[in-house]
Design an enzyme around this catalytic site. Structure first.
Site, mmCIF file in Angstrom:
data_model
loop_
_atom_site.group_PDB
_atom_site.id
_atom_site.type_symbol
_atom_site.label_atom_id
_atom_site.label_comp_id
_atom_site.label_asym_id
_atom_site.label_seq_id
_atom_site.Cartn_x
_atom_site.Cartn_y
_atom_site.Cartn_z
ATOM 1 N N CYS A 1 52.077 32.587 34.212
ATOM 2 C CA CYS A 1 52.782 31.476 34.847
ATOM 3 C C CYS A 1 54.154 31.237 34.198
ATOM 4 C CB CYS A 1 51.905 30.226 34.869
ATOM 5 S SG CYS A 1 52.498 28.975 36.037
ATOM 6 N N HIS B 1 47.118 32.078 37.546
ATOM 7 C CA HIS B 1 46.371 31.801 36.319
ATOM 8 C C HIS B 1 45.037 32.544 36.352
ATOM 9 C CE1 HIS B 1 48.812 28.551 34.564
ATOM 10 N NE2 HIS B 1 49.135 28.303 35.823
ATOM 11 N N GLU C 1 42.887 32.774 34.020
ATOM 12 C CA GLU C 1 41.884 31.973 33.307
ATOM 13 C C GLU C 1 41.304 30.861 34.170
ATOM 14 O OE1 GLU C 1 45.600 29.577 32.806
ATOM 15 O OE2 GLU C 1 45.125 31.703 32.988
#
Length: 192
Positions: free
Chosen positions: A76, A174, A176
């Site tokens: 990001c 993202h 994660e």
């Protein structure tokens, strides 16, 4: 050991948790010697480009990042700071990727928040991932498509969802926060 860059930008803990779940040991650090000796470096971030870049420069991390030889993953804001320039805060980036970061037009449709898939996936980073798989995005600025683009997403206009140059990889989304498909991408990065 996986080093997660600490540089005055958010989202570090969720990245640490995802990597730890995969069985790897992590350290959150801004120590140059630890970053240089790590097996892999992750450069995450949620925040504003101008203030984040100022912090990197104050700590001398801008030069350290560019000199890293092991695999590096920008996420990001980390990806955006690896580009040459960002309209956010009129910010000069690290110049690893030869592209600019621009704000989505029109402003009333941003931020781009939600799940999107890709076209044109060209990297081992996407092993065992299908083009129809969705990843989680949240951003108001995008990296223009360039020769280092390895995945493209379309929101208002086509943009670089992922970039690669030499040992540097980066994602606008993202991983994660992208459920199983994001974990697969992190596994792929950690196996490089």
């Amino acid at each position: 050991m996986i080093a997660i860059l600490k540089y005055n930008a958010g989202n570090v803990t969720s990245v640490e948790n995802a990597i730890n779940k995969l069985g790897y040991s992590t350290v959150i650090t801004d120590d140059n010697s630890i970053l240089e000796s790590a097996d892999k470096v992750i450069f995450p971030g949620v925040g504003e480009a101008g203030s984040a870049m100022r912090h990197l420069k104050e700590k001398g991390l801008d030069e350290v990042i560019k000199a890293l030889k092991q695999p590096v993953l920008g996420i990001c804001l980390g990806m955006q700071l690896m580009c040459t320039y960002s309209e956010e805060g009129d910010t000069l980036g690290l110049g690893i990727f030869e592209t600019q970061v621009k704000q989505f037009p029109p402003k009333d449709l941003v931020p781009h928040t939600g799940w999107n898939n890709f076209t044109s996936m060209k990297s081992k980073l996407f092993e065992n991932i299908q083009a129809r798989n969705d990843f989680y995005f949240v951003h108001s600025y995008y990296a223009e498509i360039c020769k280092e683009t390895i995945a493209v997403t379309d929101y208002i206009l086509p943009f670089s969802a992922a970039l690669k140059k030499d040992n540097f990889y980066a994602t606008q989304f993202h991983p994660e926060k992208s459920a199983d498909v994001g974990i697969q991408l992190l596994k792929n990065f950690l196996k490089l």
